[in-house]
Write a protein that holds these residues in place. Structure first.
Motif, PDB file in Angstrom:
ATOM      1  N   TRP A 183      60.938 -27.521  62.455  1.00  0.00           N
ATOM      2  CA  TRP A 183      59.892 -27.247  63.443  1.00  0.00           C
ATOM      3  C   TRP A 183      59.864 -25.784  63.858  1.00  0.00           C
ATOM      4  O   TRP A 183      58.799 -25.236  64.156  1.00  0.00           O
ATOM      5  N   HIS A 187      56.487 -23.053  64.632  1.00  0.00           N
ATOM      6  CA  HIS A 187      56.375 -22.838  66.074  1.00  0.00           C
ATOM      7  C   HIS A 187      56.390 -21.351  66.402  1.00  0.00           C
ATOM      8  O   HIS A 187      55.500 -20.846  67.114  1.00  0.00           O
ATOM      9  N   THR A 224      54.721 -26.828  58.138  1.00  0.00           N
ATOM     10  CA  THR A 224      54.361 -28.018  58.913  1.00  0.00           C
ATOM     11  C   THR A 224      54.248 -29.226  57.995  1.00  0.00           C
ATOM     12  O   THR A 224      54.658 -30.339  58.353  1.00  0.00           O
ATOM     13  N   LEU A 227      57.669 -30.379  57.223  1.00  0.00           N
ATOM     14  CA  LEU A 227      58.275 -31.066  58.369  1.00  0.00           C
ATOM     15  C   LEU A 227      57.942 -32.556  58.382  1.00  0.00           C
ATOM     16  O   LEU A 227      58.680 -33.357  58.965  1.00  0.00           O
ATOM     17  N   HIS A 252      52.569 -35.420  65.194  1.00  0.00           N
ATOM     18  CA  HIS A 252      52.582 -34.670  63.935  1.00  0.00           C
ATOM     19  C   HIS A 252      51.162 -34.511  63.399  1.00  0.00           C
ATOM     20  O   HIS A 252      50.845 -33.491  62.761  1.00  0.00           O
ATOM     21  N   SER A 285      52.997 -27.205  69.960  1.00  0.00           N
ATOM     22  CA  SER A 285      54.274 -27.359  69.261  1.00  0.00           C
ATOM     23  C   SER A 285      55.429 -27.541  70.243  1.00  0.00           C
ATOM     24  O   SER A 285      56.416 -28.213  69.926  1.00  0.00           O
ATOM     25  N   TYR A 288      55.246 -31.096  71.224  1.00  0.00           N
ATOM     26  CA  TYR A 288      55.646 -31.889  70.057  1.00  0.00           C
ATOM     27  C   TYR A 288      57.120 -32.267  70.129  1.00  0.00           C
ATOM     28  O   TYR A 288      57.493 -33.444  70.016  1.00  0.00           O
ATOM     29  N   LEU A 289      57.977 -31.278  70.345  1.00  0.00           N
ATOM     30  CA  LEU A 289      59.407 -31.540  70.323  1.00  0.00           C
ATOM     31  C   LEU A 289      59.846 -32.375  71.520  1.00  0.00           C
ATOM     32  O   LEU A 289      60.666 -33.289  71.387  1.00  0.00           O
TER      33      LEU A 289
END
Length: 311
Positions: A183, A187, A224, A227, A252, A285, A288-289
């Motif tokens: 990631w 990012h 991406t 990922l 995602h 992003s 996202y995490l």
């Protein structure tokens, strides 16, 4: 500059200045993913031990931040994004930041080892070393792969959390590591696209500087895509499940859509709207995490491990 001259010019540094050296915003992500590692692990952790472990992991992450700020004070003074940090702004002397980083590093590692186990402590020590020495002192100023390789430093916290609970490393903890590791490049490259002038001015060989923005846009997209199997594959491990899978598919999908939008843009389009797409992808992003590791913790609750983890 002597201490006396420094204090005459800038005054006594405040508590907030020393907190800022620890990069608290980065520390939030470190703590959050470490907690996910502890909670998702199949072994119960006493609440006092768990809280102590989180504290020492946070201090270790902060220590590496202070060492990074000490080493990078010269380029921080040039970049708009970082010139307000305590050292370039003149509120804290570099020697103080270095001392704080070294003392907190030793304290955090030793205390984590005593409170939990030396596997977790060893991983924390390696994380601090990797970020402060391998990334900050070597990779950042020498190669456009700085973020690709250096991203490992930010990927260790869930592995450390898992080791706190289990005393070891597993496929699940490696997958959580890989999630952050893969990631990190898209990012930060999204950030670099609209902050290129900072890296140009500071002489940092970010991909946007060495290869240009068109190449960086391609890299954002392909990393991406790469990922994808990691993000979705976690759903089929013991820490995953339907809740995580649903979260991963949604988040995602958003990330892929944003990366594709970046890939399809050129500089005329980006400058026309002030890099609005790149800035949005960077913000997304971050979410996202947090969402994916939050889903791991929710999934742990559904597995019945979260209550056991802190009993």
């Amino acid at each position: 500059m002597s201490d006396a001259t420094h204090f005459e010019r800038y005054g006594e540094p405040g508590f907030g200045d020393y907190v800022a050296l620890l990069k608290p915003r980065v520390m939030v992500l470190v703590v959050f993913t470490a907690i996910a590692g502890i909670v998702a692990a199949p072994v119960a952790v006493h609440p006092v031990i768990g809280l102590a472990a989180i504290l020492f992991i946070a201090l270790g992450g902060g220590a590496s931040g202070a060492l990074n700020m000490w080493w990078d004070a010269d380029i921080d003074a040039v970049m708009r994004r970082t010139r307000g940090r305590p050292i370039p702004a003149g509120r804290v002397q570099p020697s103080e930041a270095m001392a704080l980083g070294l003392v907190l590093s030793a304290f955090a590692v030793v205390m984590l080892g005593l409170a939990t186990n030396w596997i977790a402590a060893g991983l924390l020590a390696f994380t601090i070393f990797f970020y402060a020495v391998v990334y900050s002192m070597w990779l950042k100023r020498s190669t456009p792969q700085n973020i690709v390789i250096g991203g490992a430093a930010g990927a260790f916290p869930p592995m450390i959390g898992w080791a706190v609970a289990t005393g070891g490393v597993s496929a699940e903890s490696v997958m959580m590591f890989l999630l952050i590791f893969m990631w990190t490049p898209p990012h930060f490259w999204a950030l670099a696209l609209f902050m290129r002038s900072d890296y140009d001015d500071a002489g940092v060989p970010m991909l946007t500087v060495t290869h240009g923005r068109p190449a960086t846009r391609r890299h954002v997209w392909w990393y991406t895509v790469a990922l994808t199997p990691v993000a979705l594959g976690l759903a089929f491990t013991s820490v995953g499940g339907p809740i995580y899978l649903a979260a991963a598919l949604v988040m995602h999908g958003i990330f892929l859509r944003g990366a594709w939008a970046i890939f399809r843009r050129d500089e005329v389009m980006a400058e026309a709207d002030g890099y609005a797409v790149e800035k949005r992808v960077f913000r997304d992003s971050l979410a996202y995490l947090f969402v994916l590791f939050g889903a791991i913790m929710v999934q742990a609750a559904l597995h019945g491990t979260v209550l056991g983890a802190f009993r």
